[in-house]
Design an enzyme around this catalytic site. Structure first.
Site, PDB file in Angstrom:
ATOM      1  CG  HIS A  78      44.137  44.466  70.829  1.00  0.00           C
ATOM      2  ND1 HIS A  78      43.186  44.522  71.814  1.00  0.00           N
ATOM      3  CD2 HIS A  78      43.757  43.471  69.988  1.00  0.00           C
ATOM      4  CE1 HIS A  78      42.259  43.606  71.581  1.00  0.00           C
ATOM      5  NE2 HIS A  78      42.597  42.949  70.488  1.00  0.00           N
ATOM      6  CD  GLU A  80      44.491  49.830  72.383  1.00  0.00           C
ATOM      7  OE1 GLU A  80      43.336  50.251  72.549  1.00  0.00           O
ATOM      8  OE2 GLU A  80      44.763  48.851  71.659  1.00  0.00           O
ATOM      9  CB  CYS A 106      39.880  45.234  74.793  1.00  0.00           C
ATOM     10  SG  CYS A 106      41.582  44.612  74.871  1.00  0.00           S
ATOM     11  CB  CYS A 109      44.429  47.278  75.592  1.00  0.00           C
ATOM     12  SG  CYS A 109      44.802  46.325  74.101  1.00  0.00           S
TER      13      CYS A 109
END
Length: 150
Positions: A78, A80, A106, A109
């Site tokens: 991801h 992040e 999410c 993260c």
């Protein structure tokens, strides 16, 4: 044309980072800032030196896995996570920083953001999960919605 606020400026940069994404499903960008200086950026895509989804297809699509489920099957990291990892690779602390995310994080993260000691999260678009809000509230992380889709 009026001058952009700092939040608008960094969110626009997060959207620019998202353009590097190699994910078939969604393009996400993240920028981590400390004292109005960019510390790290990230976008979602496969691990370094591994095949990209745009080249070999999306495993989650092939298996019919809905959005927001079974993140561990996805070959992408991801945005992040990539931004936090890039700072770690360079030995740079993110303590007290702000992360700008084109989509809300999410839960995985969110946990990384908390443990990186980032203190503020600015989000432009909502993601299907909202569990991060509860975690952020308990961890004392300020959240801010900035609907700035370019």
């Amino acid at each position: 044309m009026p001058k952009l606020s700092w939040d608008e400026y960094f969110m626009q940069i997060a959207y620019l980072c998202a353009k590097r994404s190699t994910c078939i499903r969604r393009q996400i960008g993240a920028v981590i800032v400390l004292d109005n200086q960019i510390i790290s950026t990230g976008y979602n895509g496969a691990c370094s030196k591994l095949e990209e989804c745009i080249d070999v297809g999306c495993l989650r699509n092939q298996l019919g896995i809905p959005s927001g489920e079974k993140h561990e099957i996805c070959r992408a990291v991801h945005a992040e996570q990539n931004a936090i990892i890039q700072a770690a690779v360079r030995g740079v602390s993110l303590k007290g920083g702000t992360i700008y995310c084109t989509q809300s994080p999410c839960v995985l993260c969110a946990k990384m953001i908390i443990n990186a000691q980032i203190k503020r999260c600015v989000v432009s678009e909502p993601y299907s999960e909202e569990k991060y809000l509860e975690l952020f509230e308990k961890a004392g992380i300020e959240t801010c919605a900035l609907n700035l889709k370019p």
